[in-house]
Design a protein around this motif. Structure first.
Motif, PDB file in Angstrom:
ATOM      1  N   CYS A  14      36.867  41.434  40.392  1.00 33.90           N
ATOM      2  CA  CYS A  14      36.050  40.222  40.381  1.00 33.90           C
ATOM      3  C   CYS A  14      34.595  40.560  40.763  1.00 33.90           C
ATOM      4  O   CYS A  14      33.646  40.108  40.118  1.00 33.90           O
ATOM      5  CB  CYS A  14      36.680  39.242  41.363  1.00 33.90           C
ATOM      6  N   ARG A  28      34.508  27.859  42.870  1.00 33.05           N
ATOM      7  CA  ARG A  28      35.960  28.070  42.768  1.00 33.05           C
ATOM      8  C   ARG A  28      36.636  27.385  43.950  1.00 33.05           C
ATOM      9  O   ARG A  28      35.976  26.920  44.882  1.00 33.05           O
ATOM     10  CB  ARG A  28      36.294  29.560  42.726  1.00 33.05           C
ATOM     11  N   ARG A  77      30.964  31.411  35.531  1.00 27.62           N
ATOM     12  CA  ARG A  77      32.160  31.799  34.779  1.00 27.62           C
ATOM     13  C   ARG A  77      33.360  31.016  35.257  1.00 27.62           C
ATOM     14  O   ARG A  77      33.423  30.523  36.387  1.00 27.62           O
ATOM     15  CB  ARG A  77      32.391  33.300  34.843  1.00 27.62           C
ATOM     16  N   GLU A  80      41.474  37.134  33.908  1.00 23.96           N
ATOM     17  CA  GLU A  80      41.787  38.037  35.026  1.00 23.96           C
ATOM     18  C   GLU A  80      43.285  38.339  35.025  1.00 23.96           C
ATOM     19  O   GLU A  80      44.075  37.631  35.634  1.00 23.96           O
ATOM     20  CB  GLU A  80      41.320  37.405  36.339  1.00 23.96           C
TER      21      GLU A  80
END
Ligand code: GLU
Length: 493
Positions: free
Chosen positions: A213, A227, A26, A62
């Motif tokens: 998360c 990330r 994602r 988010e």
């Protein structure tokens, strides 16, 4: 000390992904501004990884930071990702099996998980005010809330009374160390030493990023998380939560930090670093993708220029480097130019329109392709076309005052007359070269030849190379320009 081993990544490193492991990655932007190069790189790596393994690429918004999040920013970021060509398989706008894909719409779900933590004795109500927290923090960096040991009944009574509270996670009393095989950095050791019980729900009930998360990555069956390196401290908190909830954690890869020439983290202070500003400058999506792909990854054949399809073909998660990646604007520009060079010219012409539609360019059907034969390689960005093509614009042609001294030269009038004559009578493809040769024979050379000629073609003494210009401007227009020059001189003399 409790040692928890998470041997993440080993499968990937040996290229032994089990056939039955579904790859689901994602990109999880916070809609608090524009999409920056670093974010776009994270999106690109996750996207390429998903496509390489025939997995799914998920977009999750988010937005738990309600003060800073905005619909506008979300719209803009999604639009830019789409423009880059990083299409997602599930997301806030298209839905999917685990919808909604926007955290502010999932609070009920997070509250259910908080309850599970309460039931396990791993969450507690904390009634500290900001000022009290500040005081505790000043006393010791390793502070803990006194409410971690308050009995549940008294805590609930205070909640029912309406006292303001947050919900904190109760860390294990012992220090816990996680040995993690990071997909990018190799062995990484993370420890809870010195960590304060962290907040799960803010006052008002909004859950915090780290908690959401974990809930979402678990529920959305995320297999790998690539990330930025700055998320390593979050990874620690997230691993603790996975462990507390009895869930398997995804495999993590923390990407290299992107730095400027001073080896400082790339930021807005380094000028425009958003995808939008590069786009406005006339960068191609392919150019940007290629440029950012190399900020922490290398092509197995050491290629500097490659397509998204080529990246996907090779992006198995192995060639990611942990060393800081230097963002070089000039290299980015060069990369873009290389992509423009190989573009299909009619496609390129279409993309150039917003940058040149204020110009009045020759309307001949074949003209754009003839033009691009000469100029395609010179475009670093699409916006370069505005200046580069301006000499061809009928309405932009004007005689600069600075050209007038050419009329003090003995042979200028003769030269201009000969030029008009040549335009009228010489039908050869080489008329310009032939004209130059003839003038030289007549003793008109060097600046006495080229400066008046340039003035007659572009209205100024310096600028574009004439050889290509004259073949791309209709003779009629060249004649008009030369006459305008003569008239302008007559007016002032
Ligand atoms: N919302 C986070 C950010 O924008 C994403 C962190 C993550 O990928 O887990 O930095």
């Amino acid at each position: 000390m409790v040692l928890l081993k998470y041997n993440f990544g080993i499968l990937i490193k040996n290229n032994l992904l089990p056939m039955n492991q579904k790859i689901r990655v994602r990109f999880a932007p916070s809609p608090t501004g524009s999409l920056h190069l670093g974010g776009a790189r994270t999106a690109l790596y996750n996207y390429a990884f998903a496509r390489h393994y025939d997995g799914k690429f998920i977009l999750r918004v988010e937005d738990t930071d309600t003060e800073r999040s905005s619909e506008d920013s979300q719209r803009q970021q999604l639009e830019e990702l789409r423009w880059l060509g990083l299409e997602w398989d599930e997301g806030p706008d298209i839905g999917g099996e685990f919808a909604p894909y926007k955290q502010s719409l999932r609070t009920e779900y997070y509250h259910r998980i908080v309850k599970q933590l309460f039931d396990k004795g791993l969450a507690y109500y904390c009634f500290l005010s900001d000022a009290e927290i500040e005081r505790l923090r000043e006393q010791s960096r390793q502070w803990q809330s006194p409410y971690r040991s308050l009995d549940a009944k008294s805590a609930l009574a205070r909640v029912e009374r309406g006292d303001a509270y947050t919900v904190r996670f109760k860390l294990p009393d012992e220090v816990v160390r996680f040995d993690v095989a990071d997909l990018v950095r190799g062995d990484v050791s993370l420890s809870t030493e010195g960590l304060t019980d962290f907040v799960l729900l803010r006052a008002g009930g909004m859950p915090v990023y780290n908690f959401c998360c974990v809930c979402d990555d678990h529920m959305m069956q995320i297999s790998h998380v690539f990330r930025g390196e700055e998320h390593l401290p979050n990874t620690l908190k997230q691993l603790i939560l996975y462990h507390a909830l009895g869930w398997d954690a995804p495999k993590f890869g923390h990407l290299s930090v992107i730095v400027n020439a001073d080896r400082k983290k790339l930021s807005k202070r380094d000028g425009a670093v958003s995808v939008g500003s590069f786009r406005e400058e006339g960068y191609l999506a392919e150019g940007i993708l290629n440029g950012i792909a190399l900020l922490g990854w290398s092509h197995p054949e050491a290629k500097e220029i490659f397509s998204l399809a080529d990246l996907i073909k090779h992006f198995d998660g192995k060639r990611l480097g942990a060393a800081s990646a230097f963002f070089d604007r000039e290299k980015m520009a060069w990369t873009n130019q290389e992509h423009i060079k190989t573009m299909d010219p009619s496609n390129l012409w279409r993309l150039l329109q917003p940058y040149v539609n204020h110009l009045e360019l020759p309307s001949d059907k074949d003209w754009p392709m003839e033009l691009l034969k000469v100029y395609q390689t010179e475009l670093v960005t699409l916006s370069d076309a505005a200046d580069l093509f301006e000499p061809f614009s009928k309405s932009h042609f004007k005689i600069c005052d600075t050209v007038m001294p050419i009329f003090d030269w003995e042979k200028t009038a003769q030269l201009l007359e000969a030029w008009l004559e040549c335009l009228k009578t010489n039908d050869s493809d080489d008329f310009f070269a032939e004209f130059i040769a003839r003038m030289s024979k007549d003793g008109i050379k060097g600046k006495f030849l080229f400066m008046p000629l340039r003035a007659a073609i572009i209205g100024k003494l310096q600028g574009a190379e004439m050889k290509s210009l004259v073949t791309l401007l209709p003779k009629q227009e060249l004649t008009r320009r030369c006459n305008l020059l003569i008239e302008a001189h007559n007016e002032v003399s």
